[in-house]
Design an enzyme around this catalytic site. Structure first.
Site, PDB file in Angstrom:
ATOM      1  N   TYR A 137       0.332  -8.933   4.062  1.00 44.26           N
ATOM      2  CA  TYR A 137       0.728  -9.397   2.731  1.00 44.26           C
ATOM      3  C   TYR A 137       2.129  -8.891   2.438  1.00 44.26           C
ATOM      4  O   TYR A 137       2.457  -7.744   2.733  1.00 44.26           O
ATOM      5  CB  TYR A 137      -0.261  -8.853   1.693  1.00 44.26           C
TER       6      TYR A 137
ATOM      7  N   CYS B 269      -4.080  -6.256   8.678  1.00 45.57           N
ATOM      8  CA  CYS B 269      -3.896  -6.034  10.110  1.00 45.57           C
ATOM      9  C   CYS B 269      -5.232  -5.975  10.857  1.00 45.57           C
ATOM     10  O   CYS B 269      -5.288  -5.489  11.994  1.00 45.57           O
ATOM     11  CB  CYS B 269      -3.078  -4.769  10.374  1.00 45.57           C
TER      12      CYS B 269
END
Length: 224
Positions: free
Chosen positions: A90, A182
């Site tokens: 993000y 991730c």
């Protein structure tokens, strides 16, 4: 990793462009254009782009949509699948993003070396604030006290790099709640502002430029 002191004759020029808050699509297209120019003419100078993005989610080439907590087709947010490695992340204002466009033939044509160098830039910046930036075995990025503060994802085409790193300086982290950042569910995301209240992004941007020049042994030339 020990940081060596650059010698003047080894320093390669690298243009520094500070772009401010830039829509993701605009920065993405700019990177691809810069890479193609350097594939056509490898003598062109390297470039470091430093910027912020409006809120946006990006997924690497092989990223798994199971790490999204929303339907990307009907999402109210901007979502891009891009050509870098890694899972979903993000971006938002208050997060400093760095896109180095480097010809690794002038450095080391080694992707692992390059990833460790990007981590080293962040680690050296954190040392300026007595923050212990750490690597984690088997992962890419930088952590402070168990919080991931920097993410790294790259693409290299004919040894020309694109994409790069993001460092959470003082962002609103709530956007990370809509994903498993991730693809790591048990390692929380954090920001430097958690450890250094009132830290300004501009200050960190200057430190990033300085440490990037030291770690990669380049001479940065402002080119805005």
């Amino acid at each position: 990793m020990t940081r060596s002191t650059p010698t003047p004759h080894r320093q390669r020029p690298c243009l520094l462009q500070v772009l401010g808050i830039t829509p993701y699509q605009v920065a993405w297209e700019r990177q691809r254009s810069l890479v193609e120019q350097r594939i056509q003419d490898p003598s062109l100078d390297d470039i470091l782009l430093l910027l912020e993005h409006p809120p946006v989610y990006t997924l690497g080439t092989g990223a798994d949509v199971k790490f999204l907590k929303f339907d990307p087709v009907t999402a109210p947010w901007e979502v891009h699948r891009i050509e870098r490695g890694g899972e979903v992340t993000y971006h938002c204002p208050g997060q400093l993003v760095g896109y180095p466009i480097l010809n690794l033939r002038y450095y080391q044509p080694d992707l692992h070396w390059y990833l460790r160098q990007l981590e080293e830039v962040i680690i050296q910046v954190l040392k300026n604030y007595q923050l212990p930036g750490k690597r984690r075995e088997g992962f890419t990025g930088v952590w402070v006290d168990g919080y991931k503060v920097a993410a790294i994802g790259i693409k290299v085409k004919r040894w020309i790099t694109m994409h790069g790193f993001s460092l959470n300086v003082c962002p609103d982290l709530t956007g990370f709640q809509a994903i498993i950042p991730c693809g790591i569910p048990d390692k929380p995301v954090g920001s430097l502002a958690q450890f250094i209240p009132h830290l300004q992004l501009e200050e960190i941007r200057q430190k990033i430029a300085e440490e990037f020049a030291q770690v990669f042994q380049v001479k940065l030339i402002e080119n805005n």
